[in-house]
Design a protein around this motif. Structure first.
Motif, PDB file in Angstrom:
ATOM      1  N   ILE A 262       0.842  -1.210   0.000  1.00  0.00           N
ATOM      2  CA  ILE A 262       0.000   0.000   0.000  1.00  0.00           C
ATOM      3  C   ILE A 262       0.875   1.257   0.000  1.00  0.00           C
ATOM      4  O   ILE A 262       0.669   2.177  -0.797  1.00  0.00           O
ATOM      5  N   VAL A 263       1.861   1.290   0.885  1.00  0.00           N
ATOM      6  CA  VAL A 263       2.697   2.498   1.003  1.00  0.00           C
ATOM      7  C   VAL A 263       3.570   2.652  -0.242  1.00  0.00           C
ATOM      8  O   VAL A 263       3.723   3.753  -0.778  1.00  0.00           O
ATOM      9  N   ARG A 264       4.102   1.546  -0.725  1.00  0.00           N
ATOM     10  CA  ARG A 264       4.942   1.647  -1.921  1.00  0.00           C
ATOM     11  C   ARG A 264       4.156   2.239  -3.100  1.00  0.00           C
ATOM     12  O   ARG A 264       4.640   3.121  -3.805  1.00  0.00           O
ATOM     13  N   GLU A 265       2.930   1.754  -3.286  1.00  0.00           N
ATOM     14  CA  GLU A 265       2.133   2.268  -4.405  1.00  0.00           C
ATOM     15  C   GLU A 265       1.759   3.740  -4.191  1.00  0.00           C
ATOM     16  O   GLU A 265       1.695   4.511  -5.144  1.00  0.00           O
ATOM     17  N   ALA A 266       1.516   4.122  -2.931  1.00  0.00           N
ATOM     18  CA  ALA A 266       1.195   5.527  -2.644  1.00  0.00           C
ATOM     19  C   ALA A 266       2.409   6.422  -2.904  1.00  0.00           C
ATOM     20  O   ALA A 266       2.262   7.540  -3.412  1.00  0.00           O
ATOM     21  N   VAL A 267       3.605   5.919  -2.588  1.00  0.00           N
ATOM     22  CA  VAL A 267       4.830   6.691  -2.889  1.00  0.00           C
ATOM     23  C   VAL A 267       4.983   6.789  -4.410  1.00  0.00           C
ATOM     24  O   VAL A 267       5.253   7.860  -4.963  1.00  0.00           O
ATOM     25  N   ARG A 268       4.745   5.685  -5.104  1.00  0.00           N
ATOM     26  CA  ARG A 268       4.874   5.682  -6.567  1.00  0.00           C
ATOM     27  C   ARG A 268       3.926   6.715  -7.213  1.00  0.00           C
ATOM     28  O   ARG A 268       4.277   7.404  -8.148  1.00  0.00           O
ATOM     29  N   ARG A 269       2.713   6.817  -6.654  1.00  0.00           N
ATOM     30  CA  ARG A 269       1.727   7.752  -7.218  1.00  0.00           C
ATOM     31  C   ARG A 269       1.930   9.191  -6.735  1.00  0.00           C
ATOM     32  O   ARG A 269       1.178  10.075  -7.091  1.00  0.00           O
ATOM     33  N   GLY A 270       2.917   9.395  -5.862  1.00  0.00           N
ATOM     34  CA  GLY A 270       3.172  10.745  -5.342  1.00  0.00           C
ATOM     35  C   GLY A 270       2.203  11.146  -4.246  1.00  0.00           C
ATOM     36  O   GLY A 270       2.130  12.321  -3.871  1.00  0.00           O
ATOM     37  N   GLU A 271       1.452  10.168  -3.686  1.00  0.00           N
ATOM     38  CA  GLU A 271       0.490  10.497  -2.623  1.00  0.00           C
ATOM     39  C   GLU A 271       1.163  10.591  -1.254  1.00  0.00           C
ATOM     40  O   GLU A 271       0.614  11.161  -0.324  1.00  0.00           O
TER      41      GLU A 271
END
Ligand SMILES: Cc1ncc(COP(=O)(O)O)c(C=O)c1O
Length: 324
Positions: free
Chosen positions: A52-61
């Motif tokens: 979850i956190v990795r994808e949020a970092v990837r999306r700039g969230e």
């Protein structure tokens, strides 16, 4: 995307080692347990938190200026606390009185701020109150991120890729998969991965009495980790063949049996699942099927509850008086 944060989370992912799949000896079953308790913060939640956190970092969230805020009855908060600390990102967990004392202590040591909701909601649980507190906090924090473990499909993907990928890699055949349900992320990811590799596999969802996930009446629960006061949206992604609902008393017995018969010192949800396996195969007389489940967390945080005879006697004696 925050490149520095991305490098940090990739480094964290490189250290997230696969967990063992161990054989538990029984005459009637070829029984295997995947030791998610060996994850860095001690539970299966390290997999969903990471994805979850990795994808949020990837999306700039999530950037280095973001505060992560999340509601959790314990393990997801511990996983996020460890991950956010290694990223250098503040994390505010929102917990409730059912949290295990050692878990709360650990959270208070590792997070500058911990929010604890103390009044039950209309369903008799604390989830509604925790989610309301998350919303309040987010309204006050300028740059916040809410992982929303109850409906974030990145949790499903994390379990599909990591937990599920390792399980099917370790076991060439799985006839039955038993999974405890809270947010539904684990069962959604695992059921899809196991059925992709074993199309005839039977997936058994395990819940606890007092949880409303599969339509039962809400009732006060004492042990965190399994069950929920809502029907989580992630469940729509799960491929479930059967559902077993276990009482908290049987959950406790499942933990004690696992320890006595197999030397496995596990948390409540694992005992619940083991009790469900026992009930499911009680009158089974065929050739031993291959059965898999997770050891979702360790027994240590439950020393003062499940593994304390006084707590068990008091908790379940009170319950009998109330319901008679
Ligand atoms: C120990 C333990 N087991 C099982 C679960 C249920 O997993 P999920 O929320 O993915 O349904 C949780 C969730 O917090 C947990 O902490």
């Amino acid at each position: 995307m925050d490149e520095v944060l991305w490098r940090r989370i990739e480094a964290f992912g490189d250290r997230l080692a696969p967990t063992d799949v161990a054989r538990l000896h029984r005459d009637d079953l070829e029984l295997f347990v995947k030791m998610e308790s060996a994850n860095p913060s001690g539970s299966a939640k390290d997999r969903s938190a990471f994805w979850i956190v990795r994808e949020a970092v990837r999306r700039g969230e999530i950037t280095r200026g973001t505060t992560v805020v999340e509601s959790s009855s314990g393990n997801f908060a511990l996983a996020l606390a460890k991950l956010c600390r290694s990223l250098g990102v503040p994390f505010v967990p929102v917990i409730d009185p059912t949290v295990n004392t050692p878990t709360e202590r650990l959270l208070r040591e590792s997070c500058t701020r911990v929010e604890k909701v103390d009044r039950p909601d209309d369903a008799g649980g604390y989830l509604g109150g925790r989610l309301a507190r998350v919303a309040e906090l987010r309204a006050r924090i300028a740059d916040s991120y809410w992982p929303d473990q109850y409906s974030n499909t990145d949790a499903v993907r994390g379990h599909y890729e990591l937990t599920g990928g390792e399980l099917v890699g370790a076991l060439p055949r799985i006839d039955y998969l038993f999974v405890g349900v809270g947010t539904g992320g684990t069962i959604a990811g695992l059921s899809r991965r196991v059925k992709a590799a074993n199309q005839d596999a039977t997936v058994v969802a395990v819940d606890v009495e007092g949880s409303v996930i599969f339509g039962g009446p809400p009732r006060r629960r004492h042990i965190p980790g399994i069950g929920s006061g809502i029907r989580p949206a992630l469940l729509d992604h799960a491929l479930i063949d059967e559902v077993l609902v276990v009482s908290e008393r049987d959950e406790v017995d499942g933990c004690h049996t696992l320890l006595r018969d197999h030397g496995l010192f596990a948390g409540g949800s694992t005992g619940c699942v083991y009790a469900a396996v026992g009930r499911y195969f009680e009158s089974y007389r065929g050739p031993p099927p291959v059965v898999a489940f997770l050891c979702s967390d360790r027994g240590d945080p439950y020393r003062n509850t499940i593994y304390d005879p006084n707590w068990v006697a008091t908790t379940f004696a009170q319950k009998r008086v109330r319901t008679s």
